[in-house]
Design a protein around this motif. Sequence first.
Motif, PDB file in Angstrom:
ATOM      1  N   TRP A 120      -5.259   7.290  -2.356  1.00 13.17           N
ATOM      2  CA  TRP A 120      -4.976   5.867  -2.499  1.00 13.17           C
ATOM      3  C   TRP A 120      -6.080   5.064  -1.825  1.00 13.17           C
ATOM      4  CZ3 TRP A 120      -2.230   2.759  -5.388  1.00 13.17           C
ATOM      5  CH2 TRP A 120      -1.996   1.441  -4.985  1.00 13.17           C
ATOM      6  N   LYS A 121      -6.780   4.263  -2.630  1.00 13.16           N
ATOM      7  CA  LYS A 121      -7.846   3.395  -2.143  1.00 13.16           C
ATOM      8  C   LYS A 121      -8.877   4.153  -1.302  1.00 13.16           C
ATOM      9  CE  LYS A 121      -5.224  -0.921  -2.290  1.00 13.16           C
ATOM     10  NZ  LYS A 121      -4.760  -2.118  -1.544  1.00 13.16           N
ATOM     11  N   GLY A 122      -9.257   5.321  -1.803  1.00 10.44           N
ATOM     12  CA  GLY A 122     -10.299   6.107  -1.165  1.00 10.44           C
ATOM     13  C   GLY A 122      -9.852   6.939   0.012  1.00 10.44           C
ATOM     14  N   LYS A 123      -8.561   6.894   0.331  1.00 10.74           N
ATOM     15  CA  LYS A 123      -8.037   7.682   1.441  1.00 10.74           C
ATOM     16  C   LYS A 123      -7.022   8.697   0.928  1.00 10.74           C
ATOM     17  CE  LYS A 123      -8.620   4.066   4.948  1.00 10.74           C
ATOM     18  NZ  LYS A 123      -7.938   3.246   5.992  1.00 10.74           N
TER      19      LYS A 123
ATOM     20  N   GLY B  78       2.174   2.260  -3.369  1.00 14.53           N
ATOM     21  CA  GLY B  78       1.180   2.978  -4.160  1.00 14.53           C
ATOM     22  C   GLY B  78       1.069   4.440  -3.769  1.00 14.53           C
TER      23      GLY B  78
ATOM     24  N   ASP C  66       0.815  -1.213   0.000  1.00 14.47           N
ATOM     25  CA  ASP C  66       0.000   0.000   0.000  1.00 14.47           C
ATOM     26  C   ASP C  66       0.849   1.264   0.000  1.00 14.47           C
ATOM     27  OD1 ASP C  66      -2.429  -1.176  -0.177  1.00 14.47           O
ATOM     28  OD2 ASP C  66      -2.962  -0.997   1.934  1.00 14.47           O
TER      29      ASP C  66
END
Length: 335
Positions: A86-89, A13, A10
């Motif tokens: 990143w991933k909605g955050k 990314g 993560d």
Amino acid sequence: MGEKDLLPEDFIGILDRYELQALHIEPYKMVYRVEGRDGFFALKEIKFPEDEFCYIYGAMEHLAAHGFSAINRTIPTRDGYPYALWKGKRYALSRWIGGREADYSRRGDLKTAARTLAALHQASEGYFPPPWEGRIKWGTWQSSMEDKMNQLLDFKHGVRRIKRKSNFDLIFLSSVDYYISECIKALELLDKSAYDQINQKEAARQFFCHHDFAHHNVIIDEQGQGYVIDFDYCISDLRCHDLGSLMLRVLKRSGWDQNQALLALKYYRQVRKVSSKERDVLQSFLRFPQDFWQVAFACYVEQNQSEERLLRKLQTWVLDKPLREKGLHKLAKLI
């Protein structure tokens, strides 16, 4: 094995959004400490709505543009955005500020912190923020104090109706009337002061406050330079709000020694003049029992802390009551 293989997936990314060659990352308090080829960085998840984050980001950029660079300024992404998605955050990256946390019981640290706060306030002038109602606090002291006083009254009546009272309930009831009377004194002091006049002038000049000037948010480097971090709670309000908060922190840390609070005021005034009218407003801020209300609110409304921890905080306020009264009484004559 490549360098990126040493990083969790993560974070690869997230950090790929930046011009940064990251080597290692580890959690540190409420952020992540990132080691890169050209130094260390702080990565922090943004938990505010985007518009609210824009207020915070804009405030820091305003300081930097007006000569106050002693902050953990946000680093833009490759695309020029102030955060990485990143991933909605959302995540913000800044340079790691090297040094140690300030110790307000040390005179040298207190001097550095107070002077740094005054310089921050000077540079804050002229900040016209994006609209975010929760951050604009001009003229709200009276209503805020009244609301909190009324909450204490409501807590008192509610606790009295409880048949099986906890230790927290019993200790709260033993002191709540005193602290309600302190709310009334604070409101009377505010009413007698030039709060409205000062508020009007400062609102017109658009200053803002850090609003969390705790010792751990002031970093002092090896050369003695003070830096301010964590602007998450900054607001548009009187500069006396920050100054009063610093003085209160010093008072509590020193066992309510008025001389230590006066030192904080003295060092602050070496950079920015504080008028007699502002000092009158400070009297109201210092008198208001914010921490007593806060621990009661945490227990009876938020209910997200252990009873043991809240009980310790409440007991501290009950035990400190005579020292608090004596210290504030002496301070009122000297300020």
